[in-house]
Write a protein that holds these residues in place. Sequence first.
Motif, PDB file in Angstrom:
ATOM      1  N   ALA A   1      50.876  39.327  49.016  1.00  0.00           N
ATOM      2  CA  ALA A   1      49.741  38.512  49.117  1.00  0.00           C
ATOM      3  C   ALA A   1      49.680  37.584  49.783  1.00  0.00           C
ATOM      4  O   ALA A   1      50.712  37.135  50.658  1.00  0.00           O
ATOM      5  CB  ALA A   1      50.503  38.049  47.965  1.00  0.00           C
ATOM      6  N   MET A   2      48.354  37.221  49.732  1.00  0.00           N
ATOM      7  CA  MET A   2      47.922  36.346  50.970  1.00  0.00           C
ATOM      8  C   MET A   2      46.239  36.207  50.635  1.00  0.00           C
ATOM      9  O   MET A   2      45.391  36.831  50.372  1.00  0.00           O
ATOM     10  CB  MET A   2      47.155  37.230  52.445  1.00  0.00           C
ATOM     11  CG  MET A   2      47.041  35.920  53.630  1.00  0.00           C
ATOM     12  SD  MET A   2      45.566  35.956  53.763  1.00  0.00           S
ATOM     13  CE  MET A   2      44.911  37.470  53.959  1.00  0.00           C
ATOM     14  N   GLN A   3      46.599  34.540  51.080  1.00  0.00           N
ATOM     15  CA  GLN A   3      44.538  33.623  50.681  1.00  0.00           C
ATOM     16  C   GLN A   3      44.772  32.775  52.582  1.00  0.00           C
ATOM     17  O   GLN A   3      45.816  32.638  52.817  1.00  0.00           O
ATOM     18  CB  GLN A   3      44.993  33.254  49.981  1.00  0.00           C
ATOM     19  CG  GLN A   3      43.647  32.193  49.881  1.00  0.00           C
ATOM     20  CD  GLN A   3      43.297  31.455  48.287  1.00  0.00           C
ATOM     21  OE1 GLN A   3      45.161  31.505  47.124  1.00  0.00           O
ATOM     22  NE2 GLN A   3      42.338  30.924  47.711  1.00  0.00           N
ATOM     23  N   MET A   4      43.528  33.398  52.631  1.00  0.00           N
ATOM     24  CA  MET A   4      43.309  32.873  53.868  1.00  0.00           C
ATOM     25  C   MET A   4      41.810  32.421  54.587  1.00  0.00           C
ATOM     26  O   MET A   4      41.014  33.417  53.878  1.00  0.00           O
ATOM     27  CB  MET A   4      43.646  33.996  55.693  1.00  0.00           C
ATOM     28  CG  MET A   4      43.262  33.313  56.839  1.00  0.00           C
ATOM     29  SD  MET A   4      43.128  34.514  58.401  1.00  0.00           S
ATOM     30  CE  MET A   4      45.124  34.263  58.270  1.00  0.00           C
ATOM     31  N   LYS A   5      41.356  31.203  54.936  1.00  0.00           N
ATOM     32  CA  LYS A   5      40.209  30.712  54.641  1.00  0.00           C
ATOM     33  C   LYS A   5      40.068  30.846  56.560  1.00  0.00           C
ATOM     34  O   LYS A   5      40.469  30.105  57.416  1.00  0.00           O
ATOM     35  CB  LYS A   5      40.172  29.510  54.366  1.00  0.00           C
ATOM     36  CG  LYS A   5      40.023  29.060  53.186  1.00  0.00           C
ATOM     37  CD  LYS A   5      39.603  28.072  52.129  1.00  0.00           C
ATOM     38  CE  LYS A   5      39.806  28.229  51.048  1.00  0.00           C
ATOM     39  NZ  LYS A   5      39.310  26.847  49.491  1.00  0.00           N
TER      40      LYS A   5
ATOM     41  N   GLU B   1      36.267  33.110  53.840  1.00  0.00           N
ATOM     42  CA  GLU B   1      38.543  33.560  52.905  1.00  0.00           C
ATOM     43  C   GLU B   1      38.409  34.759  52.479  1.00  0.00           C
ATOM     44  O   GLU B   1      37.484  35.803  52.210  1.00  0.00           O
ATOM     45  CB  GLU B   1      37.506  32.850  51.612  1.00  0.00           C
ATOM     46  CG  GLU B   1      38.953  32.578  50.936  1.00  0.00           C
ATOM     47  CD  GLU B   1      38.775  32.246  49.574  1.00  0.00           C
ATOM     48  OE1 GLU B   1      40.003  32.538  48.933  1.00  0.00           O
ATOM     49  OE2 GLU B   1      37.774  31.063  49.193  1.00  0.00           O
ATOM     50  N   ILE B   2      39.921  35.489  52.914  1.00  0.00           N
ATOM     51  CA  ILE B   2      40.491  36.507  52.239  1.00  0.00           C
ATOM     52  C   ILE B   2      40.972  36.782  51.810  1.00  0.00           C
ATOM     53  O   ILE B   2      41.974  35.963  52.082  1.00  0.00           O
ATOM     54  CB  ILE B   2      40.629  37.001  53.666  1.00  0.00           C
ATOM     55  CG1 ILE B   2      39.835  37.340  55.017  1.00  0.00           C
ATOM     56  CG2 ILE B   2      41.661  38.834  53.803  1.00  0.00           C
ATOM     57  CD1 ILE B   2      40.616  37.242  55.966  1.00  0.00           C
ATOM     58  N   ARG B   3      41.542  37.343  50.886  1.00  0.00           N
ATOM     59  CA  ARG B   3      42.926  37.606  49.930  1.00  0.00           C
ATOM     60  C   ARG B   3      43.243  38.882  50.075  1.00  0.00           C
ATOM     61  O   ARG B   3      42.100  39.649  50.379  1.00  0.00           O
ATOM     62  CB  ARG B   3      42.239  37.196  48.413  1.00  0.00           C
ATOM     63  CG  ARG B   3      41.317  35.148  48.131  1.00  0.00           C
ATOM     64  CD  ARG B   3      40.969  35.081  47.080  1.00  0.00           C
ATOM     65  NE  ARG B   3      40.361  33.794  46.596  1.00  0.00           N
ATOM     66  CZ  ARG B   3      40.201  33.397  45.935  1.00  0.00           C
ATOM     67  NH1 ARG B   3      40.467  34.301  44.566  1.00  0.00           N
ATOM     68  NH2 ARG B   3      39.134  32.781  45.778  1.00  0.00           N
ATOM     69  N   TYR B   4      44.683  38.838  50.099  1.00  0.00           N
ATOM     70  CA  TYR B   4      45.618  40.416  49.845  1.00  0.00           C
ATOM     71  C   TYR B   4      45.624  40.087  48.607  1.00  0.00           C
ATOM     72  O   TYR B   4      46.955  39.810  48.397  1.00  0.00           O
ATOM     73  CB  TYR B   4      45.750  40.650  51.073  1.00  0.00           C
ATOM     74  CG  TYR B   4      46.258  42.093  51.465  1.00  0.00           C
ATOM     75  CD1 TYR B   4      45.700  42.826  51.834  1.00  0.00           C
ATOM     76  CD2 TYR B   4      47.306  42.588  49.998  1.00  0.00           C
ATOM     77  CE1 TYR B   4      46.492  44.093  52.363  1.00  0.00           C
ATOM     78  CE2 TYR B   4      47.821  43.524  50.340  1.00  0.00           C
ATOM     79  CZ  TYR B   4      47.239  44.658  51.202  1.00  0.00           C
ATOM     80  OH  TYR B   4      47.509  45.928  50.518  1.00  0.00           O
ATOM     81  N   VAL B   5      45.242  41.144  47.365  1.00  0.00           N
ATOM     82  CA  VAL B   5      46.616  41.003  45.718  1.00  0.00           C
ATOM     83  C   VAL B   5      46.175  42.480  45.542  1.00  0.00           C
ATOM     84  O   VAL B   5      45.154  43.035  45.490  1.00  0.00           O
ATOM     85  CB  VAL B   5      45.645  39.641  45.729  1.00  0.00           C
ATOM     86  CG1 VAL B   5      44.396  39.850  44.326  1.00  0.00           C
ATOM     87  CG2 VAL B   5      46.295  40.214  44.551  1.00  0.00           C
ATOM     88  N   ASP B   6      47.350  42.700  44.855  1.00  0.00           N
ATOM     89  CA  ASP B   6      47.591  44.401  44.344  1.00  0.00           C
ATOM     90  C   ASP B   6      47.226  45.385  45.650  1.00  0.00           C
ATOM     91  O   ASP B   6      46.554  45.918  44.250  1.00  0.00           O
ATOM     92  CB  ASP B   6      46.775  44.160  43.039  1.00  0.00           C
ATOM     93  CG  ASP B   6      47.506  43.315  42.060  1.00  0.00           C
ATOM     94  OD1 ASP B   6      48.980  43.168  42.301  1.00  0.00           O
ATOM     95  OD2 ASP B   6      46.170  42.351  41.161  1.00  0.00           O
ATOM     96  N   GLY B   7      47.070  45.767  46.589  1.00  0.00           N
ATOM     97  CA  GLY B   7      46.917  45.907  46.765  1.00  0.00           C
ATOM     98  C   GLY B   7      45.600  46.663  48.070  1.00  0.00           C
ATOM     99  O   GLY B   7      44.749  47.210  48.495  1.00  0.00           O
ATOM    100  N   ALA B   8      44.754  45.013  47.273  1.00  0.00           N
ATOM    101  CA  ALA B   8      43.709  45.645  48.125  1.00  0.00           C
ATOM    102  C   ALA B   8      42.950  44.047  49.032  1.00  0.00           C
ATOM    103  O   ALA B   8      43.679  42.947  47.991  1.00  0.00           O
ATOM    104  CB  ALA B   8      42.311  45.632  47.146  1.00  0.00           C
TER     105      ALA B   8
END
Length: 286
Positions: free
Chosen positions: A86-90, A102-109
């Motif tokens: 899981a990832m959250q990036m600005k 902003e980028i979010r990676y969660v649950d394979g998407a």
Amino acid sequence: MSISVRRGRRRTAAVAMAALLLAGGAVGCGSEKSDEAGDDMSPVAAVKKAAKKTEDLTSFTFRMRGSVPEDGRVRADATMSTKPLAMQMKMSAPDQGPEKIEIRYVDGAAYIGAGEMAAKEMDGKSWLKFDAKAMEKQAGKGAGSSVSAQADNNPADQSSLMTGSKDLKKVGSETVEGVETTRYTGTVSLDRLRKLTEDKGGDAATKKRREKSIKQYEDMGLKKLTMDMWVDGEDHTKQFRARGKGDKGALNMTITFLDYNKPVHVEAPPKDKVMDLGQEMKGLEG
């Protein structure tokens, strides 16, 4: 959404994922062997020890500053968990435009958010969704492939890169973010890294991931890397820098780690604010 806007958003996503690739790939730098001598560790042994600690990390907060070939300057701040991923990036890429995303990676998407300006061109939706597997089937290489590469990228996967250097050395003591560290530096060619991986690649899965990491640098047009690593008193990598020049431009990226092993919670954006790029591409095919 117009074709030009789609292309612009995919370009922004590609810049973001190139930066994220470096974050995931350049954290750990170790070796299959060490030449430790008593309590006074050699540069190889010290770097290996830091890499081993990296393997035990389940999450980290980090900052990225620098530039990547073709895309130019990149600035990013992120929090990432490896188990589960899981990832959250600005981030921003000033040479590609003024937008901050902003980028979010969660649950394979992966979700790329570009704010209200993008919403005006996307029927009120301010997020693009990338499903890695679907994107690869429909588009081959590109933003979808970048997402997939990052999803399969563990911070310890490139643990052999820095000690592939024949001139690895200790530079001295430096303070990073108020923390006393020891800095190490070395240079290595990608040809040598590939040969070391083929000769001592470990198990098949590890070898495959290392080969992928090397190829990603090669795809940037690089043939040689200069690496710097700052190790704190607890043998953690506090900061890492990778530099190189190729026919596509220069790489100069510094990653600074601010925290380790803290809980990470990432939520997908509201569904009514998300445009599924995979569905959009199906529409273009039609």
